[in-house]
Design an enzyme around this catalytic site. Structure first.
Site, short mmCIF file in Angstrom:
data_model
loop_
_atom_site.label_atom_id
_atom_site.label_comp_id
_atom_site.label_asym_id
_atom_site.label_seq_id
_atom_site.Cartn_x
_atom_site.Cartn_y
_atom_site.Cartn_z
N TYR A 1 -1.48 -0.58 11.03
CA TYR A 1 -1.71 -1.27 9.75
C TYR A 1 -0.56 -0.98 8.78
CZ TYR A 1 -3.23 -1.77 4.90
OH TYR A 1 -3.27 -2.07 3.56
N LYS A 22 2.42 -3.42 7.17
CA LYS A 22 2.64 -3.61 5.73
C LYS A 22 4.09 -3.23 5.37
CE LYS A 22 0.06 -4.84 3.10
NZ LYS A 22 -0.39 -6.19 2.67
N THR A 60 0.81 -1.22 0.00
CA THR A 60 0.00 0.00 0.00
C THR A 60 0.85 1.27 0.00
OG1 THR A 60 -1.44 1.30 1.45
CG2 THR A 60 -0.13 -0.37 2.52
N ASP A 61 0.28 2.34 -0.52
CA ASP A 61 0.97 3.65 -0.48
C ASP A 61 1.09 4.17 0.95
OD1 ASP A 61 -1.70 4.35 -0.02
OD2 ASP A 61 -1.79 5.88 -1.59
N GLU A 62 0.32 3.58 1.87
CA GLU A 62 0.35 4.08 3.25
C GLU A 62 1.69 3.85 3.93
OE1 GLU A 62 -3.13 3.50 5.63
OE2 GLU A 62 -4.39 3.24 3.87
P1 NAD Z 1 -9.66 -7.61 2.46
O1 NAD Z 1 -9.65 -7.37 3.94
O2 NAD Z 1 -10.88 -7.33 1.70
O3 NAD Z 1 -9.28 -9.15 2.19
C1 NAD Z 1 -8.28 -9.81 2.91
C2 NAD Z 1 -8.47 -11.30 2.68
O4 NAD Z 1 -7.42 -11.99 3.34
C3 NAD Z 1 -9.79 -11.85 3.23
O5 NAD Z 1 -10.39 -12.70 2.28
C4 NAD Z 1 -9.36 -12.62 4.47
O6 NAD Z 1 -10.22 -13.71 4.76
C5 NAD Z 1 -7.97 -13.07 4.07
N1 NAD Z 1 -7.11 -13.32 5.23
C6 NAD Z 1 -6.89 -12.51 6.29
N2 NAD Z 1 -6.03 -13.09 7.15
C7 NAD Z 1 -5.69 -14.28 6.62
C8 NAD Z 1 -4.82 -15.33 7.02
N3 NAD Z 1 -4.13 -15.26 8.18
N4 NAD Z 1 -4.69 -16.42 6.22
C9 NAD Z 1 -5.37 -16.49 5.05
N5 NAD Z 1 -6.22 -15.53 4.62
C10 NAD Z 1 -6.37 -14.44 5.39
O7 NAD Z 1 -8.41 -6.80 1.91
P2 NAD Z 1 -8.25 -6.07 0.48
O8 NAD Z 1 -8.79 -4.70 0.58
O9 NAD Z 1 -8.73 -6.99 -0.58
O10 NAD Z 1 -6.66 -5.94 0.42
C11 NAD Z 1 -5.88 -7.00 -0.15
C12 NAD Z 1 -4.41 -6.63 -0.01
O11 NAD Z 1 -4.14 -5.40 -0.69
C13 NAD Z 1 -3.96 -6.42 1.44
O12 NAD Z 1 -2.67 -6.95 1.58
C14 NAD Z 1 -3.94 -4.90 1.61
O13 NAD Z 1 -2.99 -4.52 2.57
C15 NAD Z 1 -3.55 -4.46 0.21
N6 NAD Z 1 -4.03 -3.12 -0.18
C16 NAD Z 1 -5.36 -2.82 -0.08
C17 NAD Z 1 -5.79 -1.55 -0.50
C18 NAD Z 1 -7.25 -1.17 -0.44
O14 NAD Z 1 -7.58 -0.01 -0.74
N7 NAD Z 1 -8.18 -2.06 -0.11
C19 NAD Z 1 -4.88 -0.62 -0.99
C20 NAD Z 1 -3.53 -0.99 -1.07
C21 NAD Z 1 -3.12 -2.24 -0.68
#
Ligand code: NAD
Length: 338
Positions: A148, A152, A124-126
């Site tokens: 968080y 990351k 993430t950009d964060e």
């Molecule tokens: P989300 O919370 O919607 O999905 C996370 C998934 O991971 C869920 O299906 C959950 O069941 C699974 N999970 C959690 N812990 C687990 C574990 N210990 N073992 C197996 N599965 C597990 O998240 P998202 O928004 O889809 O984000 C996905 C990735 O992208 C993350 O790594 C997040 O940090 C990164 N990200 C998200 C955003 C955003 O805006 N949503 C932006 C930048 C980066």
């Protein structure tokens, strides 16, 4: 790139990615490894779940034995599984460190043992922390403000160290804020949309001046695929290029999209460490990998609001589920199975 393991593939971004990559002719199989926490839902996978190419494994990335067994059957990994909600990290930092840092390391250990050819770590950009001006390139110092983002940043560094130390071909993507259908209604866009659609009020933190870059989830997934296919090992790629909006500007868009007015909005004191602005330079992914976000904000928000309007059965239970409102606990290790 025949056999792809996607962690967190039942979550928001992971499920969009699975639906995309499973259509590729050069992908023979896709395995989703997901613990199905409050944030994961098999339904997010839609018809991809029924594809003969897909295997769903209900399991935890912290389960070293399971991860090792799965890794042996795959040559590429796209790692989305994480605790992803900033507000929860204020109350449950340990769960964020466990899944985001130790879970990533568990995957990397197995990837090293089995000589995986590609490992894309979604970040993430964060991790760059707040920027009052300018944009962060991939070389910027990491200065995360909240647990968080710190978890990351730690996982990014662990991942990159496995390239330096063991030659695991890791790439890291750092994307800006994603939005689109299937996002959990704890996140701001679906939270506002679902409340406004029910005629309920919404709250803005502080003075609504925080700037975020809003990227359609499909554009992020296209970037992740470009990195998976063409990224150089050991490299980080920023995936931005959405639309920069303050909280107030985003609210204005959402009110218009949902047919509501500012009467629905109240201001509440700001949350802790709410970074004023994120901004990333995504020219590296553009010039080296041909990454180009294509979705306009207006179209993307309209499509997103429309999805929530048409699918109350998907999100209404999540807004009622007390589990969804509780901070995450340590996750049990679940058995593998389809
Ligand atoms: P989300 O919370 O919607 O999905 C996370 C998934 O991971 C869920 O299906 C959950 O069941 C699974 N999970 C959690 N812990 C687990 C574990 N210990 N073992 C197996 N599965 C597990 O998240 P998202 O928004 O889809 O984000 C996905 C990735 O992208 C993350 O790594 C997040 O940090 C990164 N990200 C998200 C955003 C955003 O805006 N949503 C932006 C930048 C980066």
């Amino acid at each position: 790139m025949k056999h792809v393991l996607v962690t967190g593939g039942a979550g928001f971004i992971g499920s969009h990615f699975v639906k995309r990559i499973i259509q590729s002719d050069d992908v023979a199989s896709v395995t989703v490894l997901d613990a199905l926490t409050y944030a994961g839902h098999i339904e997010n996978l839609g018809t991809a779940f029924l594809s003969p190419k897909l295997t769903f494994v209900h399991g935890n990335i912290l389960d070293a034995e399971l991860v090792d067994d799965l890794m042996a059957k795959h040559n590429a990994v796209v790692h989305f599984a994480a605790e992803s909600h900033v507000d929860r990290s204020f109350f449950a930092a340990a769960a964020f460190l466990e899944t985001n840092v130790r879970g990533t390391q568990t995957l990397l250990d197995a990837a090293m043992r089995h000589g995986v050819e590609r490992f894309v770590h979604a970040s993430t950009d964060e991790v760059y922390g707040p920027l009052l001006e300018g944009t962060a390139t991939e070389e910027f110092l990491l200065r995360p403000s909240v647990p968080y983002a710190a978890s990351k940043a730690a996982s990014d560094l662990i991942a990159l160290s496995y390239w330096q130390t063991y030659g695991v071909p890791v790439c890291v993507t750092r994307s800006s804020n994603n939005y689109g259908p299937y996002q959990h209604p704890e996140k701001i866009i679906p939270l506002f949309v679902t409340r406004l659609l029910r005629g309920e009020p919404v709250t803005l933190h502080g003075r609504g001046e925080h700037v975020r870059n809003w990227l359609h989830v499909e554009d992020n997934c296209a970037g992740v695929e470009a990195v998976l296919r063409g990224g150089a090992p050991g490299e980080v790629y920023n995936l931005g290029g959405g639309t920069d909006l303050t909280g107030r500007e985003l609210t204005e868009h959402l009110l218009r999209t949902c047919g509501a007015t500012w009467d629905a909005v109240t201001y509440v004191p700001d949350r802790p460490a709410n970074d004023l602005r994120y901004s990333i330079d995504w020219s590296k992914a553009a010039t080296q990998l041909g990454y180009r976000p294509e979705r306009s904000l207006e179209d993307g928000l309209a499509e997103t609001a429309d999805w929530y309007r048409r699918n109350p059965d998907r999100w209404a239970p999540l807004t009622r589920n007390p589990e969804a409102a509780r901070p995450p606990r340590s996750l049990p290790v679940a058995p593998a199975g389809r």
